[in-house]
Design a protein around this motif. Sequence first.
Motif, PDB file in Angstrom:
ATOM      1  N   ASP A 132      72.416  16.361  13.792  1.00 10.38           N
ATOM      2  CA  ASP A 132      71.095  16.994  13.725  1.00 10.38           C
ATOM      3  C   ASP A 132      70.715  17.342  12.292  1.00 10.38           C
ATOM      4  O   ASP A 132      69.561  17.190  11.895  1.00 10.38           O
ATOM      5  CB  ASP A 132      71.055  18.241  14.612  1.00 10.38           C
ATOM      6  N   SER A 133      71.699  17.786  11.492  1.00 11.74           N
ATOM      7  CA  SER A 133      71.380  18.099  10.096  1.00 11.74           C
ATOM      8  C   SER A 133      71.099  16.817   9.303  1.00 11.74           C
ATOM      9  O   SER A 133      70.196  16.793   8.466  1.00 11.74           O
ATOM     10  CB  SER A 133      72.477  18.951   9.464  1.00 11.74           C
ATOM     11  N   GLU A 134      71.821  15.735   9.567  1.00 17.87           N
ATOM     12  CA  GLU A 134      71.538  14.449   8.902  1.00 17.87           C
ATOM     13  C   GLU A 134      70.154  13.935   9.275  1.00 17.87           C
ATOM     14  O   GLU A 134      69.425  13.409   8.433  1.00 17.87           O
ATOM     15  CB  GLU A 134      72.590  13.403   9.277  1.00 17.87           C
ATOM     16  N   ILE A 135      69.812  14.079  10.551  1.00 20.98           N
ATOM     17  CA  ILE A 135      68.496  13.609  11.006  1.00 20.98           C
ATOM     18  C   ILE A 135      67.391  14.437  10.371  1.00 20.98           C
ATOM     19  O   ILE A 135      66.357  13.903   9.967  1.00 20.98           O
ATOM     20  CB  ILE A 135      68.408  13.612  12.547  1.00 20.98           C
ATOM     21  N   LYS A 136      67.604  15.732  10.248  1.00 20.65           N
ATOM     22  CA  LYS A 136      66.596  16.593   9.616  1.00 20.65           C
ATOM     23  C   LYS A 136      66.359  16.159   8.166  1.00 20.65           C
ATOM     24  O   LYS A 136      65.220  16.080   7.707  1.00 20.65           O
ATOM     25  CB  LYS A 136      67.031  18.056   9.680  1.00 20.65           C
ATOM     26  N   ILE A 137      67.431  15.850   7.449  1.00 17.35           N
ATOM     27  CA  ILE A 137      67.304  15.360   6.069  1.00 17.35           C
ATOM     28  C   ILE A 137      66.532  14.047   6.059  1.00 17.35           C
ATOM     29  O   ILE A 137      65.617  13.851   5.256  1.00 17.35           O
ATOM     30  CB  ILE A 137      68.697  15.198   5.418  1.00 17.35           C
ATOM     31  N   PHE A 138      66.882  13.147   6.979  1.00 19.70           N
ATOM     32  CA  PHE A 138      66.193  11.861   7.075  1.00 19.70           C
ATOM     33  C   PHE A 138      64.707  12.064   7.390  1.00 19.70           C
ATOM     34  O   PHE A 138      63.847  11.441   6.780  1.00 19.70           O
ATOM     35  CB  PHE A 138      66.844  10.974   8.137  1.00 19.70           C
ATOM     36  N   GLN A 139      64.404  12.945   8.344  1.00 16.38           N
ATOM     37  CA  GLN A 139      63.005  13.197   8.700  1.00 16.38           C
ATOM     38  C   GLN A 139      62.227  13.781   7.524  1.00 16.38           C
ATOM     39  O   GLN A 139      61.081  13.385   7.293  1.00 16.38           O
ATOM     40  CB  GLN A 139      62.917  14.155   9.892  1.00 16.38           C
ATOM     41  N   ASN A 140      62.829  14.711   6.794  1.00 18.40           N
ATOM     42  CA  ASN A 140      62.147  15.303   5.639  1.00 18.40           C
ATOM     43  C   ASN A 140      61.872  14.262   4.567  1.00 18.40           C
ATOM     44  O   ASN A 140      60.809  14.272   3.942  1.00 18.40           O
ATOM     45  CB  ASN A 140      62.964  16.461   5.060  1.00 18.40           C
ATOM     46  N   ARG A 141      62.831  13.367   4.348  1.00 16.42           N
ATOM     47  CA  ARG A 141      62.683  12.337   3.320  1.00 16.42           C
ATOM     48  C   ARG A 141      61.673  11.268   3.747  1.00 16.42           C
ATOM     49  O   ARG A 141      60.839  10.842   2.966  1.00 16.42           O
ATOM     50  CB  ARG A 141      64.046  11.716   3.035  1.00 16.42           C
ATOM     51  N   SER A 142      61.750  10.831   5.009  1.00 17.31           N
ATOM     52  CA  SER A 142      60.912   9.718   5.468  1.00 17.31           C
ATOM     53  C   SER A 142      59.576  10.161   6.045  1.00 17.31           C
ATOM     54  O   SER A 142      58.642   9.365   6.114  1.00 17.31           O
ATOM     55  CB  SER A 142      61.652   8.933   6.554  1.00 17.31           C
ATOM     56  N   GLN A 143      59.509  11.409   6.482  1.00 16.54           N
ATOM     57  CA  GLN A 143      58.326  11.947   7.178  1.00 16.54           C
ATOM     58  C   GLN A 143      58.064  11.244   8.511  1.00 16.54           C
ATOM     59  O   GLN A 143      56.973  11.339   9.066  1.00 16.54           O
ATOM     60  CB  GLN A 143      57.083  11.886   6.277  1.00 16.54           C
ATOM     61  N   ILE A 144      59.059  10.554   9.048  1.00 12.76           N
ATOM     62  CA  ILE A 144      58.929   9.922  10.367  1.00 12.76           C
ATOM     63  C   ILE A 144      59.243  10.963  11.435  1.00 12.76           C
ATOM     64  O   ILE A 144      60.248  11.661  11.353  1.00 12.76           O
ATOM     65  CB  ILE A 144      59.850   8.692  10.493  1.00 12.76           C
ATOM     66  N   GLN A 145      58.361  11.043  12.399  1.00  9.62           N
ATOM     67  CA  GLN A 145      58.519  11.979  13.506  1.00  9.62           C
ATOM     68  C   GLN A 145      58.120  11.277  14.802  1.00  9.62           C
ATOM     69  O   GLN A 145      57.240  10.422  14.803  1.00  9.62           O
ATOM     70  CB  GLN A 145      57.606  13.201  13.334  1.00  9.62           C
ATOM     71  N   CYS A 146      58.761  11.662  15.890  1.00 10.46           N
ATOM     72  CA  CYS A 146      58.295  11.200  17.203  1.00 10.46           C
ATOM     73  C   CYS A 146      56.915  11.806  17.440  1.00 10.46           C
ATOM     74  O   CYS A 146      56.630  12.910  16.967  1.00 10.46           O
ATOM     75  CB  CYS A 146      59.237  11.654  18.314  1.00 10.46           C
ATOM     76  N   LEU A 147      56.074  11.096  18.161  1.00 13.36           N
ATOM     77  CA  LEU A 147      54.760  11.628  18.488  1.00 13.36           C
ATOM     78  C   LEU A 147      54.923  12.755  19.501  1.00 13.36           C
ATOM     79  O   LEU A 147      55.720  12.646  20.444  1.00 13.36           O
ATOM     80  CB  LEU A 147      53.870  10.525  19.065  1.00 13.36           C
TER      81      LEU A 147
END
Length: 193
Positions: A9-24
């Motif tokens: 979950d922490s790796e995904i949060k970093i990835f989401q912050n960097r990529s700005q990709i989010q589920c709708l």
Amino acid sequence: MEKVFAVLDSEIKIFQNRSQIQCLAGCGKCCFNPDIEASPLEFLPLAFDLFLTKRIEDSYFELIQNTGPHCSLFRPKALSLDKGTCDQYNYRGLICRLFGYAAMRDKVGNPKFVTCRTIKLSQPEKVAAVDAAISKGENPPFMSDYYFRLRSIDPELGTQRLPINQAIKKALEYVMAYYAYRRRPILRRTGAA
């Protein structure tokens, strides 16, 4: 499993912050895929929570009665087949956490971003940026790394691949059988999912 989930979950949060990709928001199209497979091990935290909160038997009988192919944890919104929420989001399985935010290796070993069609169509620039970053050596979490961790926790339960509802059912059966003749543990909430 909860420790593995916390790291992921922490790796995904970093990835989401960097990529700005989010589920709708409210999208549940992936939850309606009838081919989702998981291991029982992924759902032991869910089963244990249901056991501790004395909801495991009701959940088990609900699973037995559910003959549909989509994930039994998904609660669709009224009059919608692909919008809704996960009823047990904090205890969702590994596949649910990884899909959309992970990479896998293709047959020649090159990393490839794995996400759904909805994200690809709604966020094409962001997906292209992730693909470009991967080609330069940056990577989101790798599915294979996390499935290896799963197998290292329990080689039997971590390698079984079952339709998602059967994996959940098996996790519930495992916890119920384990505590059939053992003392119920004391309920302590740690805040970790």
